[in-house]
Design a protein around this motif. Structure first.
Motif, PDB file in Angstrom:
ATOM      1  N   GLU A  70       0.874  -1.254   0.208  1.00  0.00           N
ATOM      2  CA  GLU A  70       0.072  -0.075  -0.019  1.00  0.00           C
ATOM      3  C   GLU A  70       0.940   1.262  -0.020  1.00  0.00           C
ATOM      4  O   GLU A  70       1.673   1.370   0.880  1.00  0.00           O
ATOM      5  CB  GLU A  70      -0.883   0.054   1.238  1.00  0.00           C
ATOM      6  N   LYS A  71       0.604   2.174  -1.081  1.00  0.00           N
ATOM      7  CA  LYS A  71       1.261   3.376  -1.272  1.00  0.00           C
ATOM      8  C   LYS A  71       0.185   4.599  -1.115  1.00  0.00           C
ATOM      9  O   LYS A  71       0.580   5.600  -1.021  1.00  0.00           O
ATOM     10  CB  LYS A  71       2.029   3.529  -2.439  1.00  0.00           C
ATOM     11  N   ALA A  72      -1.167   4.192  -1.281  1.00  0.00           N
ATOM     12  CA  ALA A  72      -2.269   5.481  -1.347  1.00  0.00           C
ATOM     13  C   ALA A  72      -3.375   4.562  -1.089  1.00  0.00           C
ATOM     14  O   ALA A  72      -3.613   3.315  -1.268  1.00  0.00           O
ATOM     15  CB  ALA A  72      -2.259   5.987  -2.887  1.00  0.00           C
ATOM     16  N   VAL A  73      -4.305   5.613  -0.421  1.00  0.00           N
ATOM     17  CA  VAL A  73      -5.569   4.776  -0.295  1.00  0.00           C
ATOM     18  C   VAL A  73      -6.968   5.748  -0.646  1.00  0.00           C
ATOM     19  O   VAL A  73      -6.626   7.131  -0.607  1.00  0.00           O
ATOM     20  CB  VAL A  73      -5.748   4.926   1.594  1.00  0.00           C
ATOM     21  N   TYR A  99      -3.953  -0.532 -10.397  1.00  0.00           N
ATOM     22  CA  TYR A  99      -3.344  -0.114  -9.179  1.00  0.00           C
ATOM     23  C   TYR A  99      -3.439  -0.974  -8.021  1.00  0.00           C
ATOM     24  O   TYR A  99      -2.835  -0.472  -6.800  1.00  0.00           O
ATOM     25  CB  TYR A  99      -3.489   1.337  -8.814  1.00  0.00           C
ATOM     26  N   GLY A 100      -3.914  -2.094  -8.140  1.00  0.00           N
ATOM     27  CA  GLY A 100      -4.162  -2.974  -7.000  1.00  0.00           C
ATOM     28  C   GLY A 100      -3.004  -3.232  -6.217  1.00  0.00           C
ATOM     29  O   GLY A 100      -3.068  -3.493  -4.837  1.00  0.00           O
ATOM     30  N   GLN A 101      -1.762  -3.025  -6.576  1.00  0.00           N
ATOM     31  CA  GLN A 101      -0.732  -3.702  -6.039  1.00  0.00           C
ATOM     32  C   GLN A 101      -0.360  -2.507  -4.728  1.00  0.00           C
ATOM     33  O   GLN A 101       0.304  -2.884  -3.893  1.00  0.00           O
ATOM     34  CB  GLN A 101       0.751  -3.751  -6.812  1.00  0.00           C
ATOM     35  N   ASN A 102      -0.616  -1.209  -5.368  1.00  0.00           N
ATOM     36  CA  ASN A 102      -0.029  -0.114  -4.308  1.00  0.00           C
ATOM     37  C   ASN A 102      -1.405   0.716  -3.876  1.00  0.00           C
ATOM     38  O   ASN A 102      -1.332   1.590  -2.881  1.00  0.00           O
ATOM     39  CB  ASN A 102       0.734   0.825  -5.135  1.00  0.00           C
ATOM     40  N   LEU A 103      -2.483   0.372  -4.395  1.00  0.00           N
ATOM     41  CA  LEU A 103      -3.663   1.226  -3.924  1.00  0.00           C
ATOM     42  C   LEU A 103      -4.862   0.647  -3.331  1.00  0.00           C
ATOM     43  O   LEU A 103      -5.437  -0.513  -3.885  1.00  0.00           O
ATOM     44  CB  LEU A 103      -4.402   1.850  -5.401  1.00  0.00           C
ATOM     45  N   THR A 104      -5.214   1.084  -2.206  1.00  0.00           N
ATOM     46  CA  THR A 104      -6.190   0.509  -1.403  1.00  0.00           C
ATOM     47  C   THR A 104      -7.463   1.035  -1.785  1.00  0.00           C
ATOM     48  O   THR A 104      -7.337   2.405  -1.537  1.00  0.00           O
ATOM     49  CB  THR A 104      -5.869   0.266   0.195  1.00  0.00           C
ATOM     50  N   VAL A 105      -8.666   0.471  -1.811  1.00  0.00           N
ATOM     51  CA  VAL A 105      -9.720   1.123  -2.111  1.00  0.00           C
ATOM     52  C   VAL A 105     -10.873   0.706  -0.995  1.00  0.00           C
ATOM     53  O   VAL A 105     -11.105  -0.331  -0.605  1.00  0.00           O
ATOM     54  CB  VAL A 105     -10.349   0.659  -3.434  1.00  0.00           C
ATOM     55  N   VAL A 106     -11.502   1.996  -0.561  1.00  0.00           N
ATOM     56  CA  VAL A 106     -12.413   1.921   0.588  1.00  0.00           C
ATOM     57  C   VAL A 106     -13.693   2.561   0.216  1.00  0.00           C
ATOM     58  O   VAL A 106     -13.751   3.492  -0.556  1.00  0.00           O
ATOM     59  CB  VAL A 106     -11.738   2.551   1.814  1.00  0.00           C
ATOM     60  N   SER A 107     -14.696   1.598   0.534  1.00  0.00           N
ATOM     61  CA  SER A 107     -15.929   2.250   0.286  1.00  0.00           C
ATOM     62  C   SER A 107     -16.690   2.759   1.611  1.00  0.00           C
ATOM     63  O   SER A 107     -16.673   1.950   2.734  1.00  0.00           O
ATOM     64  CB  SER A 107     -16.759   1.287  -0.297  1.00  0.00           C
ATOM     65  N   ARG A 108     -17.415   3.737   1.496  1.00  0.00           N
ATOM     66  CA  ARG A 108     -18.266   4.306   2.722  1.00  0.00           C
ATOM     67  C   ARG A 108     -19.593   4.698   2.566  1.00  0.00           C
ATOM     68  O   ARG A 108     -19.514   5.410   1.818  1.00  0.00           O
ATOM     69  CB  ARG A 108     -17.472   5.290   3.500  1.00  0.00           C
ATOM     70  N   TYR A 109     -20.457   4.245   3.440  1.00  0.00           N
ATOM     71  CA  TYR A 109     -21.888   4.647   3.084  1.00  0.00           C
ATOM     72  C   TYR A 109     -22.244   6.012   3.377  1.00  0.00           C
ATOM     73  O   TYR A 109     -21.838   6.820   4.051  1.00  0.00           O
ATOM     74  CB  TYR A 109     -22.894   3.677   3.952  1.00  0.00           C
ATOM     75  N   GLU A 218      -7.458  12.178 -15.453  1.00  0.00           N
ATOM     76  CA  GLU A 218      -7.069  12.870 -14.341  1.00  0.00           C
ATOM     77  C   GLU A 218      -7.081  12.192 -13.365  1.00  0.00           C
ATOM     78  O   GLU A 218      -6.195  12.364 -12.353  1.00  0.00           O
ATOM     79  CB  GLU A 218      -8.029  14.231 -14.133  1.00  0.00           C
ATOM     80  N   PHE A 219      -7.993  11.081 -13.055  1.00  0.00           N
ATOM     81  CA  PHE A 219      -8.033  10.420 -12.084  1.00  0.00           C
ATOM     82  C   PHE A 219      -6.912   9.522 -12.154  1.00  0.00           C
ATOM     83  O   PHE A 219      -6.484   9.470 -10.796  1.00  0.00           O
ATOM     84  CB  PHE A 219      -9.282   9.329 -12.158  1.00  0.00           C
ATOM     85  N   ARG A 220      -6.315   8.886 -12.934  1.00  0.00           N
ATOM     86  CA  ARG A 220      -5.279   8.081 -13.108  1.00  0.00           C
ATOM     87  C   ARG A 220      -3.747   9.085 -12.535  1.00  0.00           C
ATOM     88  O   ARG A 220      -3.095   8.456 -11.863  1.00  0.00           O
ATOM     89  CB  ARG A 220      -4.836   7.612 -14.504  1.00  0.00           C
ATOM     90  N   ASP A 221      -4.111  10.200 -13.217  1.00  0.00           N
ATOM     91  CA  ASP A 221      -2.720  11.184 -12.827  1.00  0.00           C
ATOM     92  C   ASP A 221      -2.695  11.326 -11.362  1.00  0.00           C
ATOM     93  O   ASP A 221      -1.522  11.298 -10.741  1.00  0.00           O
ATOM     94  CB  ASP A 221      -2.874  12.258 -13.664  1.00  0.00           C
ATOM     95  N   LEU A 222      -3.839  11.585 -10.678  1.00  0.00           N
ATOM     96  CA  LEU A 222      -3.891  11.759  -9.392  1.00  0.00           C
ATOM     97  C   LEU A 222      -3.300  10.430  -8.300  1.00  0.00           C
ATOM     98  O   LEU A 222      -2.592  10.726  -7.527  1.00  0.00           O
ATOM     99  CB  LEU A 222      -5.377  12.091  -8.702  1.00  0.00           C
ATOM    100  N   ILE A 223      -3.770   9.388  -8.778  1.00  0.00           N
ATOM    101  CA  ILE A 223      -3.459   8.122  -8.363  1.00  0.00           C
ATOM    102  C   ILE A 223      -2.091   7.815  -8.393  1.00  0.00           C
ATOM    103  O   ILE A 223      -1.145   7.388  -7.405  1.00  0.00           O
ATOM    104  CB  ILE A 223      -4.417   6.968  -8.705  1.00  0.00           C
ATOM    105  N   GLU A 224      -1.574   7.956  -9.690  1.00  0.00           N
ATOM    106  CA  GLU A 224       0.013   7.838  -9.943  1.00  0.00           C
ATOM    107  C   GLU A 224       0.869   8.682  -9.303  1.00  0.00           C
ATOM    108  O   GLU A 224       2.044   8.267  -8.625  1.00  0.00           O
ATOM    109  CB  GLU A 224       0.363   7.930 -11.452  1.00  0.00           C
ATOM    110  N   ALA A 225       0.322   9.918  -9.134  1.00  0.00           N
ATOM    111  CA  ALA A 225       1.089  10.774  -8.270  1.00  0.00           C
ATOM    112  C   ALA A 225       1.169  10.317  -6.762  1.00  0.00           C
ATOM    113  O   ALA A 225       2.240  10.675  -6.058  1.00  0.00           O
ATOM    114  CB  ALA A 225       0.841  12.387  -8.218  1.00  0.00           C
ATOM    115  N   ALA A 226       0.132   9.878  -6.201  1.00  0.00           N
ATOM    116  CA  ALA A 226       0.144   9.455  -5.028  1.00  0.00           C
ATOM    117  C   ALA A 226       0.676   8.427  -4.862  1.00  0.00           C
ATOM    118  O   ALA A 226       1.390   8.095  -3.492  1.00  0.00           O
ATOM    119  CB  ALA A 226      -1.573   9.292  -4.629  1.00  0.00           C
TER     120      ALA A 226
END
Length: 229
Positions: A70-73, A99-109, A218-226
């Motif tokens: 994990e490098k970003a959430v 980006y599953g190797q480095n990106l954790t994805v969280v869902s909130r209600y 833009e979404f990808r760019d933000l994640i890649e920067a993170a």
């Protein structure tokens, strides 16, 4: 004993002016402090909680995916009856896979009041989550959204059917739906969202910061920067 009125009468005009100015300055300073305090606190914490209690991700927040390195959430506040969330669903799935190797994805209600079955859907997903089926029920809600959404008819029997299809223990599912703690769990997410200035869905946070990507690129760019790739 000297009365306040007689004391004031004994003051010279310059002294009375000086005291009046000092009182005015004190009033202005007090108002500035009050306004700054309200501004600083606005949107930071729900009633009854301190700012430190408001978290973008909590320990019990549901992870759609957990990155092994994990490098970003990425956090999404969502409403299962929201068409924009339905449109975002495959995008989030693709980003999670890409980006599953480095990106954790969280869902909130974050069920919205204008959607008659959004709270019912969230409760059904939370009841499934208690049996380890959060992701399955999450997906099922979006895959079938057009079949059950935007009606005042109670769709809880439909959601119960989804639970049966997923092979859940139905006694445990029914008990979870009846337990106020299940809806409390949903409302806890929403309270955090409101304290974080979430106003609609979907709303995304990346590493604790609200983001508003206008395009997938833009979404990808933000994640890649993170994640630093």
């Amino acid at each position: 004993m000297t009365s306040p009125d007689s004391a004031r009468k004994g003051l010279s005009l310059p002294n009375r002016i000086t005291i009046g100015l000092l009182a005015l300055i004190a009033l202005v300073v007090g108002l500035v402090i009050l306004i700054n305090t309200v501004s600083e606190n606005k949107g930071q914490a729900a009633p009854g909680e301190s700012a430190s209690d408001v978290e973008v991700v909590r320990e019990d927040s549901h992870r759609l995916s957990q990155a092994p390195d994990e490098k970003a959430v990425l956090v999404e506040f969502l409403d299962f009856e929201c068409e924009s969330c339905l449109a975002a669903y495959p995008v989030v799935e693709d980003l999670s896979e890409e980006y599953g190797q480095n990106l954790t994805v969280v869902s909130r209600y974050f069920p919205l009041p204008g959607h008659p079955n959004s709270e019912t859907a969230a409760a059904a997903v939370e009841a499934a989550a208690q049996q380890g089926k959060f992701k399955d029920m999450h997906a099922r809600m979006y895959e079938t959204q057009t079949e059950w959404s935007h009606t005042n008819e109670d769709r809880s029997p439909v959601f119960r059917g989804y639970a049966e299809d997923l092979g859940l223990d139905m006694n445990a599912y029914d008990a979870a739906i009846a337990d106020p703690a299940t809806m409390d769990r949903v409302n806890a997410d929403k309270a955090d969202g409101m304290a974080l200035n979430v106003e609609g869905t979907p709303t995304f946070f990346l590493d604790g910061r609200m983001i508003r990507p206008a395009t997938l690129e833009e979404f990808r760019d933000l994640i890649e920067a993170a994640i630093g790739s």
